[in-house]
Each structure stands twice: as structure tokens, then as C-alpha cells.
Design a protein around this motif. Structure first.
Motif, short mmCIF file in Angstrom:
data_model
loop_
_atom_site.label_atom_id
_atom_site.label_comp_id
_atom_site.label_asym_id
_atom_site.label_seq_id
_atom_site.Cartn_x
_atom_site.Cartn_y
_atom_site.Cartn_z
N THR A 38 0.83 -1.22 0.00
CA THR A 38 0.00 0.00 0.00
C THR A 38 0.86 1.26 0.00
OG1 THR A 38 -0.14 -0.05 2.42
CG2 THR A 38 -1.92 -1.13 1.19
N GLY A 39 2.12 1.13 -0.35
CA GLY A 39 3.03 2.27 -0.33
C GLY A 39 3.05 3.01 -1.65
N VAL A 40 4.17 3.66 -1.92
CA VAL A 40 4.35 4.47 -3.13
C VAL A 40 5.29 3.75 -4.09
CG1 VAL A 40 5.33 6.61 -4.03
CG2 VAL A 40 3.83 6.66 -2.02
N LEU A 41 4.90 3.70 -5.35
CA LEU A 41 5.76 3.24 -6.43
C LEU A 41 6.34 4.50 -7.07
CD1 LEU A 41 6.84 0.89 -8.15
CD2 LEU A 41 4.79 1.11 -9.59
N SER A 42 7.64 4.70 -6.90
CA SER A 42 8.30 5.97 -7.22
C SER A 42 9.18 5.83 -8.45
CB SER A 42 9.14 6.42 -6.01
OG SER A 42 9.85 7.60 -6.29
N VAL A 43 8.86 6.54 -9.51
CA VAL A 43 9.65 6.49 -10.75
C VAL A 43 11.03 7.10 -10.49
CG1 VAL A 43 9.84 7.32 -13.12
CG2 VAL A 43 7.60 6.63 -12.20
N GLU A 44 12.06 6.34 -10.80
CA GLU A 44 13.44 6.84 -10.75
C GLU A 44 13.91 7.01 -12.19
OE1 GLU A 44 17.77 5.94 -8.66
OE2 GLU A 44 16.40 4.28 -9.03
N HIS A 45 14.00 8.23 -12.63
CA HIS A 45 14.28 8.54 -14.03
C HIS A 45 15.79 8.67 -14.23
CE1 HIS A 45 14.52 10.36 -17.86
NE2 HIS A 45 13.55 11.26 -17.78
N GLU A 46 16.39 7.66 -14.91
CA GLU A 46 17.80 7.71 -15.28
C GLU A 46 17.96 7.32 -16.75
OE1 GLU A 46 19.84 5.15 -12.53
OE2 GLU A 46 19.76 6.62 -10.91
N ASP A 47 16.97 7.66 -17.55
CA ASP A 47 16.93 7.27 -18.96
C ASP A 47 17.76 8.26 -19.79
OD1 ASP A 47 16.17 6.88 -21.67
OD2 ASP A 47 14.25 6.07 -21.04
N PRO A 48 18.83 7.79 -20.46
CA PRO A 48 19.67 8.72 -21.24
C PRO A 48 18.96 9.28 -22.47
CG PRO A 48 20.34 6.45 -21.63
CD PRO A 48 19.34 6.41 -20.51
N VAL A 49 17.93 8.60 -22.96
CA VAL A 49 17.20 9.10 -24.13
C VAL A 49 16.37 10.32 -23.75
CG1 VAL A 49 15.48 8.55 -25.89
CG2 VAL A 49 17.15 6.81 -25.18
N TRP A 50 15.76 10.26 -22.57
CA TRP A 50 14.89 11.34 -22.10
C TRP A 50 15.59 12.14 -21.01
CZ3 TRP A 50 11.19 12.31 -25.32
CH2 TRP A 50 10.72 11.28 -26.13
N SER A 51 16.79 12.61 -21.32
CA SER A 51 17.60 13.41 -20.40
C SER A 51 18.30 14.51 -21.19
CB SER A 51 18.63 12.53 -19.68
OG SER A 51 18.01 11.59 -18.84
N GLY A 52 18.95 15.39 -20.44
CA GLY A 52 19.73 16.44 -21.09
C GLY A 52 19.14 17.81 -20.93
N THR A 53 17.82 17.90 -20.88
CA THR A 53 17.13 19.16 -20.63
C THR A 53 15.97 18.91 -19.70
OG1 THR A 53 15.53 18.98 -22.44
CG2 THR A 53 17.67 19.96 -22.97
N GLU A 54 15.52 19.96 -19.03
CA GLU A 54 14.36 19.82 -18.15
C GLU A 54 13.15 19.33 -18.93
OE1 GLU A 54 11.38 22.77 -15.64
OE2 GLU A 54 13.50 23.34 -15.82
N GLU A 55 12.96 19.85 -20.14
CA GLU A 55 11.80 19.45 -20.94
C GLU A 55 11.83 17.96 -21.25
OE1 GLU A 55 9.63 20.54 -25.20
OE2 GLU A 55 11.64 21.31 -24.75
#
Length: 306
Positions: A270-287
Motif C-alpha cells: 500500500t506504499g508508493v511506487l516511485s519512478v526513478e528517471h535515469e533514462d539517457p534518451v529522455w535526459s539532457g534538458t528539463e523538458e
């Protein structure tokens, strides 16, 4: 179960702005990064200054989360608690305690970190070292109503030859760390490339998992035929350049998310499933990072009951 994300992927965005964006995109929780603001590593983020954190800061943070209808799921400080430099090890332990103090003021149940590893010692020698170093931290947290959770990240970049730099990477080692009073911040991506089935590994330990992370991994078996299981030896561009696999946002890799979420529900999570974003394709800028978080949301939200 609620869906959230770890704020470390947006290190230069203020927490208030992250909270507003998370609410607008439908996220329900944030796992908040609390590294010291030293700037020594690219992925460090300091969204709460736990070194100078009192009742005033706690009240302001609580009000921020209430205003946006969000849960603060955990405080995140993933560091090497068995660092070979004794002075650095002491600094890390002190900051873990500061994070625990902040969590207690906020009413947050967990603080996340790594066990780590002394790279000059064997796994068994590191276990003996951890048996001495970690129980005082567990006791300190327990006295304040906080659990210390350990992510099962391999942290191979912490070892000069790409071997595990965090001795919490397999169910065998989870059982040992549970004996110290530690809990698991389960992340299926690391299990996948180790050859461990993430769903099979998850089922027996759900009572020791108060918090979980959602990160995917994309495997390239043809590249593994060149480099072998331990990855590149001579050609690494950086310590994390394994060559035959890479982390992705959920939905862009090979993790069976339907199976993972179903196993969490079946086990009563019943806790939180927390996305950890370390994807190099979707990185490099805030957008691009935010686009990656949107992809993760679109993948996981249909699997989680409203």
C-alpha cells in the motif's frame, strides 16, 4: 498504492515547482532528494536542506505538499555507507542521521540509502564491516520512528572493475540486511540485467518493502556477446558505460510492469511506487526529463487502481 517519482532527475528545479508540475501531471507522491549541495556528482539533488531543518522548514514543506495534494513518500540520500575513507564514511553517516531527523519532523516513514561497499574488501569482509557500521544507524532511525530502506542498485560504477559496489543486489543479500533491521526499496531494473526475475524475487519479501521504485532496463544480448556479463572493460566512456544494457523510463525497457504491479497488489503493498528517471534518451534538458516522466506515468498509471 500511489504513483510518484524521485526528484533527483530535476536537480536544478525548486521543490515547489516540482510539486506543482507533479500535481498537474497526475502524480500523487514525491520521493525527495536530500543530498548535501556539494555539486560533487552530476546526479546529486538537494531539494530539502536537511542539514538545517527544523520545525519551521517542516511546517513549510508539509504545507507545500498539502497544497498540491501530494504524499512525501521518502527522503533519498543514496551514498556509500561503507566508504573506504573513514572521514568520508563518517560524513555520510552523519548526513543519513540528519535525513532521519528531517523525516521524523515531517512524519515520513522512510529514508533511502545504500549499504555500499569498500572496494578493497571481499563481499564477506564487507558484510562484517556493515555488521559494525549499520546497526547504530538503524537504532538511531528506529528511536525516531523511521525505517532505513536500501535500494538494490548494483552501483557497479563504484568498483574499478565494474563489480557490485552496493552489497544489496540479490535476495540472498536482502535476507542478510533484513537481519540488521534494514528494509528494501525494491527496484526491478537492477534485477533484470543480473538475470534475476524481478517478479519471482519480489514475492517472498513484500513485508520488508515499505517503498518501491520504478525504473526500467533495456538489454542488448548482441552487445553482451562482445563484452560479457560484466560489461565493457577497455572501452568505457564513463564508469556506468556497461555497453550491453541501459536504464530506461518504465515502458521503454524489458521489465514486466504488469507482473510487478500485480505482485505488489497481491502481497498487500500500500506504499508508493516511485519512478526513478535515469533514462539517457529522455535526459539532457528539463523538458526532456519531464517528457520521460510523462512516459512513465502513461505506462504505470493504467496499472494502479484509483
Amino acid at each position: 498504492m500511489k504513483l510518484g517519482f524521485l526528484t533527483a532527475c530535476l536537480p536544478n528545479v525548486p521543490l515547489a515547482d516540482i510539486a506543482a508540475w507533479a500535481e498537474a501531471r497526475g502524480y500523487q507522491a514525491l520521493e525527495v532528494a536530500v543530498w548535501p549541495s556539494t555539486g560533487s556528482r552530476d546526479f546529486e539533488a538537494s531539494h530539502l536542506n536537511v542539514a538545517d531543518f527544523g520545525r519551521k522548514q517542516a511546517d513549510e514543506t508539509t504545507a507545500l505538499f498539502e497544497r498540491h495534494g501530494l504524499t512525501l513518500s521518502s527522503l533519498a540520500y543514496y551514498e556509500n555507507n561503507l566508504h573506504p575513507d573513514l572521514a568520508r564514511r563518517a560524513e555520510i553517516a552523519a548526513h543519513v542521521k540528519r535525513a532521519v531527523d528531517a523525516a521524523a519532523l515531517l512524519g515520513v516513514e522512510t529514508v533511502g540509502t545504500f549499504i555500499g561497499r569498500h572496494p578493497g574488501l571481499s563481499v564477506k569482509e564487507n558484510i562484517a564491516l556493515a555488521d559494525k557500521e549499520l546497526p547504530p544507524l538503524v537504532e538511531y532511525a528506529g528511536e525516531r520512528g523511521v525505517k532505513i530502506i536500501i535500494e538494490n542498485c548494483v552501483m557497479e560504477g563504484w568498483h574499478p572493475d565494474g563489480y557490485p559496489g552496493n552489497i544489496a543486489y540479490s535476495p540472498e543479500l536482502w535476507e542478510w540486511m533484513f537481519s540488521l533491521g534494514l528494509y528494501l526499496n525494491y527496484d526491478p531494473s537492477h534485477l533484470l540485467w543480473l538475470g534475476i526475475d524481478p517478479v519471482t524475487a519480489l514475492r517472498p519479501y513484500l513485508d520488508k518493502i515499505p517503498h518501491a521504485q520504478a525504473k526500467d532496463a533495456q538489454l542488448d544480448p548482441r552487445a553482451r556477446d562482445r563484452y560479457g556479463f560484466f560489461g565493457k572493460t577497455l572501452e568505457r566512456e564513463h564508469p556506468w558505460d556497461e555497453g550491453w544494457w541501459r536504464y530506461r523510463v518504465p515502458g521503454r525497457g524489458d521489465v514486466d510492469w504488469r507482473g510487478v504491479v500485480d505482485a505488489l497488489y497481491e502481497g498487500g503493498f500500500t506504499g508508493v511506487l516511485s519512478v526513478e528517471h535515469e533514462d539517457p534518451v529522455w535526459s539532457g534538458t528539463e523538458e526532456k526529463v519531464k517528457q520521460g516522466l510523462d512516459i512513465a506515468y502513461q505506462t504505470l498509471r493504467p496499472l494502479i487502481n484509483a
